[in-house]
Enzyme design. Sequence first.
Site, PDB file in Angstrom:
ATOM      1  CG  ASP A   1     121.879 103.791  48.625  1.00 43.66           C
ATOM      2  OD1 ASP A   1     122.790 103.255  47.989  1.00 43.66           O
ATOM      3  OD2 ASP A   1     122.002 104.156  49.805  1.00 43.66           O
TER       4      ASP A   1
ATOM      5  CB  SER B   1     129.605 105.646  51.741  1.00 44.15           C
ATOM      6  OG  SER B   1     129.764 104.272  51.440  1.00 44.15           O
ATOM      7  CB  SER B   2     129.216 101.463  55.386  1.00 41.07           C
ATOM      8  OG  SER B   2     127.999 101.830  55.988  1.00 41.07           O
ATOM      9  NE  ARG B   3     130.597  98.651  49.245  1.00 41.33           N
ATOM     10  CZ  ARG B   3     129.302  98.396  49.004  1.00 41.33           C
ATOM     11  NH1 ARG B   3     128.461  99.395  48.865  1.00 41.33           N
ATOM     12  NH2 ARG B   3     128.863  97.152  48.912  1.00 41.33           N
TER      13      ARG B   3
ATOM     14  CD  GLN C   1     118.593 100.783  48.715  1.00 37.36           C
ATOM     15  OE1 GLN C   1     119.439  99.928  48.504  1.00 37.36           O
ATOM     16  NE2 GLN C   1     118.596 101.495  49.824  1.00 37.36           N
TER      17      GLN C   1
ATOM     18  CD  GLN D   1     121.651  94.821  49.668  1.00 39.73           C
ATOM     19  OE1 GLN D   1     120.590  94.620  50.261  1.00 39.73           O
ATOM     20  NE2 GLN D   1     122.199  96.027  49.627  1.00 39.73           N
TER      21      GLN D   1
ATOM     22  N   GLY E   1     117.552 106.639  52.421  1.00 42.22           N
ATOM     23  CA  GLY E   1     118.353 107.784  52.001  1.00 42.22           C
ATOM     24  C   GLY E   1     118.264 108.039  50.508  1.00 42.22           C
TER      25      GLY E   1
ATOM     26  CG  HIS F   1     123.555 104.291  58.517  1.00 45.35           C
ATOM     27  ND1 HIS F   1     124.901 104.064  58.494  1.00 45.35           N
ATOM     28  CD2 HIS F   1     123.048 103.572  57.486  1.00 45.35           C
ATOM     29  CE1 HIS F   1     125.217 103.239  57.517  1.00 45.35           C
ATOM     30  NE2 HIS F   1     124.104 102.927  56.866  1.00 45.35           N
TER      31      HIS F   1
END
Length: 273
Positions: free
Chosen positions: A147, A182-184, A150, A58, A144, A34
Site C-alpha cells: 500500500d 492480499s486479504s481480498r 498509504q 476508509q 507494507g 501481514h
Amino acid sequence: MKIFSDIYELIEYRKTLTGDIGFVPTMGALHKGHLSLIQNSVKNNDITIVSIFVNPTQFLEGEDLDKYPRKLEADIKICELAGVDILFTPKSEEIYFEIEPKILADEKKSYILEGYNRPSHFDGVLRVVLKLLNITKPTNAYFGKKDAQQLYLIENMLKTLFLNTKIVPCEIIREDDGLALSSRNIYLSKEERKEALKLSKALKTASKEIIKKERDSSKLKDIMLKILEPLKVEYVEIVDRDFNLLDTIELKNSIILVAAKVGNTRLIDNIWI
Ligand code: AMP
C-alpha cells in the site's frame, strides 16, 4: 498473548510497558504479508502489538465493508504462534465519536491514484492510524510497501504532526507465482486467480525493460497496459517516492503502480525501482 478490545484498558496497560514497542495495524484475515510485518516487529522490539480493525471510515459507499473477510479465530492463532504479545481488537463505536476533529490527508497526494476512485479513503486511513498510534504509543510501526500511497501519506502525517514513532516500510510478500498477497485474494475464482497474475507480470516486465535502459514512462505504461488486457485497469502510473508523477524513470526514486479489477475484485500492486 493478551487480547484487549477495550481501548482504555489497553491505554492503562500500555503505561506499564517498558522497552521498544512494535505495532502492526491490520484489518485482519491475516496472511503471509501481514505475518512478515509481525515477524519484523517481534524480531526488533521487546513487545509487539497487533491491531485488527476493519475501519469503516476508509471504505466508501458501496465498497466491501460488510463482506470484508473476518477471521478472528484463525487470526488469534496466527498471532499467538508468531509471538505477538498484545492483540488489540477495538470496536468501531468506541474508536469513533459523534463529535471529533477530523484529520484530512493532503489533497494533492490523496485524491490521485488510489484516492481518485476512492475519494476520502485516505482521510479514513489517517484518522484511524493516528488514533491507533495514540493508543499504542509504539516505538516502531510496521506498514507494507504493497500500500505504497498509504505508506507515503502515513509517513507524511507522522513527520508533519511531529509524532515520534518510526515507520518501518516492509517488502511486498508474493505467492510463488508472483501474485501479491492480499486479504481480498480469497474473492478470486480459479480463473480470476490466473488473470490476477497479469498485475505482477506487467510490473515485472516493466522492470525488465528498465534494466534494458527504457526510461520513458509512457512507453513503459503502454507495455504494461497490453499485458493487463482485458482487465479493467483503474490506473497504471509511475511516481517518485513523494508521489509526484514521473515522465521519466528515476532510478532508486520511482514506484510503478497498478490497480485493476479482476472480476469484481479490485487488486493493487507496485514495484519500487
Ligand atoms: P490490511 O490488513 O490490508 O490493512 O494490511 C495491513 C498491513 O499489511 C498494511 O501495512 C499492508 O500494506 C500490509 N500488507 C498487506 N499485504 C501485504 C503484502 N502482500 N506484503 C507486505 N505487506 C502487506
